[in-house]
Design an enzyme around this catalytic site. Structure first.
Site, mmCIF file in Angstrom:
data_model
loop_
_atom_site.group_PDB
_atom_site.id
_atom_site.type_symbol
_atom_site.label_atom_id
_atom_site.label_comp_id
_atom_site.label_asym_id
_atom_site.label_seq_id
_atom_site.Cartn_x
_atom_site.Cartn_y
_atom_site.Cartn_z
ATOM 1 C CE LYS A 144 33.023 31.728 53.827
ATOM 2 N NZ LYS A 144 33.903 32.666 52.989
ATOM 3 C CE1 TYR A 189 36.788 28.728 56.003
ATOM 4 C CE2 TYR A 189 36.676 31.080 55.557
ATOM 5 C CZ TYR A 189 36.648 29.772 55.110
ATOM 6 O OH TYR A 189 36.464 29.502 53.773
HETATM 7 P P1 NAD Z 1 33.786 36.237 42.864
HETATM 8 O O1 NAD Z 1 33.427 37.674 42.820
HETATM 9 O O2 NAD Z 1 35.128 35.846 42.374
HETATM 10 O O3 NAD Z 1 32.705 35.398 42.067
HETATM 11 C C1 NAD Z 1 31.321 35.620 42.210
HETATM 12 C C2 NAD Z 1 30.608 35.158 40.963
HETATM 13 O O4 NAD Z 1 29.221 35.471 41.096
HETATM 14 C C3 NAD Z 1 31.117 35.852 39.693
HETATM 15 O O5 NAD Z 1 31.235 34.909 38.664
HETATM 16 C C4 NAD Z 1 30.009 36.842 39.371
HETATM 17 O O6 NAD Z 1 29.890 37.088 37.986
HETATM 18 C C5 NAD Z 1 28.783 36.112 39.897
HETATM 19 N N1 NAD Z 1 27.654 37.004 40.189
HETATM 20 C C6 NAD Z 1 26.377 36.736 39.920
HETATM 21 N N2 NAD Z 1 25.581 37.748 40.235
HETATM 22 C C7 NAD Z 1 26.380 38.708 40.724
HETATM 23 C C8 NAD Z 1 26.134 40.003 41.220
HETATM 24 N N3 NAD Z 1 24.896 40.521 41.282
HETATM 25 N N4 NAD Z 1 27.197 40.721 41.644
HETATM 26 C C9 NAD Z 1 28.429 40.220 41.637
HETATM 27 N N5 NAD Z 1 28.723 38.988 41.150
HETATM 28 C C10 NAD Z 1 27.706 38.236 40.706
HETATM 29 O O7 NAD Z 1 33.584 35.781 44.374
HETATM 30 P P2 NAD Z 1 34.157 34.460 45.044
HETATM 31 O O8 NAD Z 1 35.383 34.784 45.792
HETATM 32 O O9 NAD Z 1 34.191 33.369 44.064
HETATM 33 O O10 NAD Z 1 33.023 34.180 46.159
HETATM 34 C C11 NAD Z 1 31.798 33.571 45.834
HETATM 35 C C12 NAD Z 1 31.234 32.823 47.062
HETATM 36 O O11 NAD Z 1 32.151 31.820 47.438
HETATM 37 C C13 NAD Z 1 31.048 33.711 48.297
HETATM 38 O O12 NAD Z 1 29.892 33.316 48.980
HETATM 39 C C14 NAD Z 1 32.271 33.416 49.144
HETATM 40 O O13 NAD Z 1 32.054 33.592 50.527
HETATM 41 C C15 NAD Z 1 32.513 31.967 48.807
HETATM 42 N N6 NAD Z 1 33.926 31.583 48.966
HETATM 43 C C16 NAD Z 1 34.216 30.484 49.696
HETATM 44 C C17 NAD Z 1 35.521 30.106 49.863
HETATM 45 C C18 NAD Z 1 35.860 28.857 50.637
HETATM 46 O O14 NAD Z 1 37.027 28.619 50.900
HETATM 47 N N7 NAD Z 1 34.877 28.043 50.973
HETATM 48 C C19 NAD Z 1 36.551 30.851 49.309
HETATM 49 C C20 NAD Z 1 36.229 31.988 48.542
HETATM 50 C C21 NAD Z 1 34.899 32.337 48.374
#
Ligand code: NAD
Length: 379
Positions: free
Chosen positions: A144, A229
């Site tokens: 999401k 949320y």
């Molecule tokens: P994060 O920054 O920790 O991870 C993102 C990943 O994407 C990294 O491994 C990064 O290297 C990669 N990536 C690929 N192309 C990229 C680019 N061009 N720029 C930046 N990063 C790039 O982020 P996250 O917190 O893991 O969030 C990722 C997704 O998960 C988002 O859509 C977020 O909304 C979702 N999320 C959901 C929940 C939940 O509870 N459902 C919780 C946190 C995050």
């Protein structure tokens, strides 16, 4: 209470039917709580084989949770960072042939070890990545918000339909026992006529250079990330889709929260029954993770309501008693049932469900810009 048990029973019965198991081969079920019966799956049932795409912070959480899944396992990796791939390969025993880069992802099509790709990249990449995964004929699980607007969300739904693959959105709360217990209470009629929902979703965001504050990658600010949320929660708590929204934005730090990145939005929604919702989405306040549902005969309040847990809540009758679970473990086991065995989610998690939230968020942004109440077509 009944609904969760019924869901579990139906789910389990369907799983057993699909798996072709007769009564004689039923495994023992251990019952630790009247509301939640963990399903014990025999070892020879095919598991959902998942490639994780984007090996960042949430992917790590999902992967750790999947270590205790009984119906799903990680069999592939997609990342642009070779060092992360190496670490993950070691941790999860993933062979080289199941590791992909973003630009050779289409090769996943011919890999029989992967059923689905779980997209956990920044929001602005979800659409592009979904189209690629669907094009390669694999099921998509996408985090999401499913996209950065409804136009992209619709493209994703259409692409998955055209490719004959399923699209699920990572709505982990749709499998969380206390959330399902709250929904069950509302459905039972015990709260009377539902009149009002309040959703408070927010945290104080740190590093100003992260992708969450970059419009191209995030698609917006707090609303896309955490406000969603309250949008989604209002729908499953009230049990209806809104017909109008109004919204007001406050920005105290325009250099951190640039154009298009919302810091704080208060929004209101109206539902066909006459129920109304009042919600807050923010990147500038901590301790905001609360749902309150008010009916003519009772109420439910939950705090935390959507964090990783444990979720806590009570109704006018007393505390919610659903068990504490790992959200992502339960989500992935349930998604295995949906993708492999056509089981029903207790609350929908498909692409069309994600698209409803995108349409509402589009309307909330439109309401902020125009100052007008925005009427939504039937979602
Ligand atoms: P994060 O920054 O920790 O991870 C993102 C990943 O994407 C990294 O491994 C990064 O290297 C990669 N990536 C690929 N192309 C990229 C680019 N061009 N720029 C930046 N990063 C790039 O982020 P996250 O917190 O893991 O969030 C990722 C997704 O998960 C988002 O859509 C977020 O909304 C979702 N999320 C959901 C929940 C939940 O509870 N459902 C919780 C946190 C995050």
């Amino acid at each position: 209470m009944v609904i969760l048990n019924v869901i579990k029973m139906i789910t389990r019965r369907k799983f057993i039917q699909k798996a072709g198991l007769g009564a004689a081969s039923l495994p023992l079920i251990s019952s630790t709580h009247p509301l939640f019966t963990p399903t014990v799956i025999p070892p020879d049932i095919p598991l959902l084989r998942v490639a994780i795409m984007g090996l960042g912070s949430y992917a790590n959480r999902v992967a750790r949770a999947m270590e205790t899944c009984s119906r799903a396992k990680i069999t592939g990796l997609v990342s642009g960072t070779p060092s992360k791939i190496k670490d993950w390969q070691k941790r999860y025993g993933i062979p080289e042939k199941n590791c992909y880069h973003y630009n050779n992802l289409e090769e996943i099509e011919s890999n029989p070890d992967i059923d689905a790709v779980y997209i956990i990249t920044p929001n602005g990449l979800h659409c592009e990545h979904t189209l690629k995964v669907a094009g390669a004929g694999k099921h998509v699980i996408c985090e999401k918000p499913m996209a950065i607007n409804a136009l992209e969300g619709k493209q994703m739904v259409d692409a998955c339909e055209a490719a004959g693959v399923q699209l699920l959105i990572g709505y982990r709360m749709h499998f969380e026992p206390k959330t399902l217990e709250a929904i069950n209470l509302r459905q039972s009629g015990i709260l009377g006529k539902i009149m009002f929902f309040q959703g408070l979703s927010g945290f104080k965001i740190g590093n100003p250079n992260q992708w969450r504050l970059n419009l191209n990658l995030s698609g917006g600010g707090a609303m896309m990330d955490i406000g969603i949320y309250s949008v989604n929660g209002a729908r499953y708590m009230v049990g209806e889709d809104p017909i109008w929204v109004s919204a007001q934005q406050t920005k105290t730090n325009p250099s951190k929260f640039k154009d298009g990145i919302d810091e704080t939005i208060q929004f209101q929604m109206g539902f066909p029954s006459g129920a109304v919702a009042s919600c807050l989405s923010t990147y500038n306040m901590n301790y905001l993770d609360r749902f309150f549902l008010n009916g003519s005969k009772g109420f439910i309040e939950m705090q935390p309501s959507t964090g990783y847990g444990p979720i806590q809540g009570k109704s006018h009758l007393g505390p919610l008693s659903g068990p504490v679970v790992n959200h992502q473990t339960v989500q992935m086991d349930a998604m295995a049932g949906i993708l492999l065995y056509k089981e029903q989610a207790p609350v929908a998690v498909d692409g069309k469900e994600g698209l409803k939230d995108m349409k509402i968020i589009d309307a909330i942004y439109q309401a902020c810009r125009s100052g007008n109440k925005i009427y939504l077509p039937k979602l």
